[in-house]
Scaffold this active site. Structure first.
Site, mmCIF file in Angstrom:
data_model
loop_
_atom_site.group_PDB
_atom_site.id
_atom_site.type_symbol
_atom_site.label_atom_id
_atom_site.label_comp_id
_atom_site.label_asym_id
_atom_site.label_seq_id
_atom_site.Cartn_x
_atom_site.Cartn_y
_atom_site.Cartn_z
ATOM 1 N N THR A 352 35.016 -59.230 -21.929
ATOM 2 C CA THR A 352 33.715 -58.598 -22.091
ATOM 3 C C THR A 352 32.857 -58.549 -20.798
ATOM 4 O OG1 THR A 352 33.850 -59.612 -24.224
ATOM 5 C CG2 THR A 352 31.664 -58.914 -23.467
ATOM 6 N N VAL A 353 31.918 -57.425 -20.773
ATOM 7 C CA VAL A 353 30.885 -57.473 -19.723
ATOM 8 C C VAL A 353 29.537 -57.577 -20.411
ATOM 9 C CG1 VAL A 353 32.061 -56.259 -17.839
ATOM 10 C CG2 VAL A 353 30.767 -54.923 -19.519
ATOM 11 N N ILE A 415 32.323 -59.959 -29.113
ATOM 12 C CA ILE A 415 31.265 -59.707 -28.125
ATOM 13 C C ILE A 415 29.891 -59.714 -28.784
ATOM 14 C CG2 ILE A 415 32.815 -58.516 -26.570
ATOM 15 C CD1 ILE A 415 31.572 -55.876 -27.391
ATOM 16 N N MET A 433 29.500 -63.702 -21.732
ATOM 17 C CA MET A 433 30.707 -63.013 -22.166
ATOM 18 C C MET A 433 31.922 -63.916 -22.032
ATOM 19 S SD MET A 433 31.400 -60.513 -18.928
ATOM 20 C CE MET A 433 33.118 -60.333 -19.325
#
Length: 533
Positions: A352-353, A415, A433
């Site tokens: 994830t970002v 997320i 994240m």
């Protein structure tokens, strides 16, 4: 807010500004968001610009073919957006069996679910944006078209993924991944300029058509054609019928603050459940008993989360029950002086970002998007730059499990964006994240902030722990040795991760409620950056 100026030694100083701020894991993406703020955009425009840029400058973590969630503070109100896509309408346990699968594979066309990220950009822009999407996505398009030099952490993750895929993803369906993420047929080097013209073209089409090209037009056609060619499930009908969902965020009260998350199918509720359990404790700084109680609260919360979280309307227990004082008090009472292996609680009869943005008007955004497990499914639609996610991997094939695979169903989702308020006023967005580390990171950031009054940068710099299952706890190499020894005496199986492990990558922006001044912290475990104005 006394944590804003707490004099805790930190690797980097908290960034302070008042006209705007963007915090994320890549300097180029943060700069893209700041440029949009300076052109008259608001925090939402900046978030979209940053998110789109991240699909280009951090493809090891996210892409156009991933999902997204957002918490938006706009005009003194908090809004939630769930842009996670469902499984295909044609998929089922029986359909998998017909293709020879008795479990869902990690890579390939099978675990691909409908991408939600482009729909998030469009929905946010339509509802809250000030600038046209063509202007907001322009920095990302420029990065993809003209190229950019690969940064250190990005390059290391890219090379690790490339080496792994080279030996494991050998069938024809993965050829386009190597065509897209190679340079002259080889692994990219740190500092080398990488370009993705197909990615730029796709972003341009999304911007010009407000997402229609992706979900109903030529990109949708290309996705469907690829899926048919390689025996996948996602169709143009799946794409065309998809819409992101505006949701009411859920909260838990923790020692004078409200901690907000997106409701299930996301796992943000796990962080809230852990806080709900742990708030019965009397925390002490750098204390083994305190740390033990934190770990046990998280273990209990995660055990219940994995047992019950799926689509909200299919959960066997209500969200309100999991966040109730009675639940927190009951589960806290089960914590003893020794490490336990928790079991799911008995359901009463009767999910994830990352990036955070803020503008001078008081608007703030907590936004997260991901392809899952690094590059995702390993599937790239040729000549589009669209790397597809593999969220379907998290479905269960146990018909008795709440997260059992069904057509057009959203799976348990890792997320999660977070947001903090106090007395109905915004404190700000935060997120960490990193797969199943995320609720654990949220929990540690919140307790560091509220219980121990750490400023944003200090809260992120603190050494982290991660429950890995059973009694195993991974800790970072700089974790205090006296605490490791004390936890081991309590029965925890402590592993010091010599290679650094995966302890999440976080960002924080807090707003001083009296002055409006912004205070930002960025992750030291990646190429984190804050662009401020």
């Amino acid at each position: 807010m006394d944590f804003l100026n707490y004099p805790f030694a930190s690797k980097r100083n908290t960034v302070i500004a008042n006209r705007g701020m963007v915090a994320t894991s890549q300097p180029l993406a943060a700069q893209a968001g700041l440029d949009i703020l300076k052109k008259g955009g608001n925090a939402v425009d900046a978030a979209i610009a940053t998110a789109a840029a991240l699909t280009v400058v951090e493809p090891t973590s996210n892409g156009i073919g991933g999902d997204a969630f957002a918490l938006v503070w706009m005009k003194e109100e908090l809004f939630g957006l769930n842009a996670s896509g469902p499984s295909a309408k044609s998929i089922s346990k029986e359909a998998l069996a017909e293709r020879g699968f008795d479990k869902i594979p990690m890579h390939g066309v099978i675990p691909v679910t409908v991408p939600g990220a482009p729909s998030a950009w469009v929905a946010l822009s339509k509802r809250f944006g000030k600038l046209p999407l063509t202007e907001v996505l322009a920095p990302a398009i420029s990065y993809a078209e003209e190229g950019y030099p690969i940064s250190v952490t990005l390059g290391q993750n890219w090379q690790n993924g490339y080496k792994k895929y080279k030996t494991t993803l050998t069938s024809k369906e993965f050829d386009a991944w190597f065509d897209t993420f190679s340079i002259n047929g080889r692994m990219p080097e740190i500092g080398e300029v990488w370009r993705s013209p197909g990615h730029a073209d796709t972003l341009r089409k999304i911007a010009e058509t407000n997402g229609e090209a992706f979900y109903k037009g030529e990109i949708a056609d290309k996705i469907e054609d690829f899926m048919k060619q390689h025996n996948g499930f996602i169709s143009k009908e799946d794409l065309a019928s998809y819409k992101p969902e505006w949701v009411e965020p859920i909260k838990v009260h923790y020692k004078g603050y409200d901690v907000w998350e997106i409701p299930p199918n996301g796992q943000g509720i796990v962080a809230q459940m852990a806080l709900n359990i742990y708030k019965q404790a009397d925390p002490k700084w750098q204390d083994a008993d305190t740390l033990h109680q934190q770990i046990e609260a998280m273990k209990i919360a995660y055990t219940d989360g994995k047992a019950f979280v799926t689509e909200r309307n299919q959960m066997p227990v209500k969200v309100e029950t999991l966040l109730s004082p009675a639940y927190g008090e009951s589960r806290f009472s089960e914590i003893t002086d020794t490490a336990l292996e928790p079991k799911p609680f008995d359901i009463p009869k009767g999910g994830t970002v990352y990036l955070a943005t803020a503008d001078a008007e008081g608007n703030m955004v907590s936004f997260i998007q991901s392809n899952y497990m690094g590059f995702g499914s390993g599937i790239v639609i040729p000549e589009t730059g669209v790397a597809l996610q593999n969220r379907g991997y998290d479905f269960s094939l146990d018909e008795q499990h709440p997260n059992f695979l069904q057509p057009s169903k959203r799976t348990y989702h890792t997320i999660i964006p977070g947001f903090l308020t106090k007395d109905d006023k915004a404190v700000g967005p935060f997120g960490v994240m990193g797969g199943y580390m995320q609720p654990q990171g949220h929990f540690q950031v919140v307790t560091n902030t509220i219980d121990f009054h750490l400023n944003p940068q200090a809260a992120l710099d603190m050494p982290r722990w991660q429950w890995m299952g059973e009694k195993r706890i991974d800790v970072e190499p700089h974790f205090p040795n006296y605490l490791i020894q004390a936890l081991e005496r309590k029965g925890h199986n402590i592993h010091v991760t010599v290679d650094g492990g995966s302890f999440g990558r976080g960002q924080i922006i807090w707003r001083d409620q009296k002055t409006g001044v912004l205070y930002g912290g960025t992750e030291p475990r990646t190429d984190g950056s804050i662009a401020a104005w």
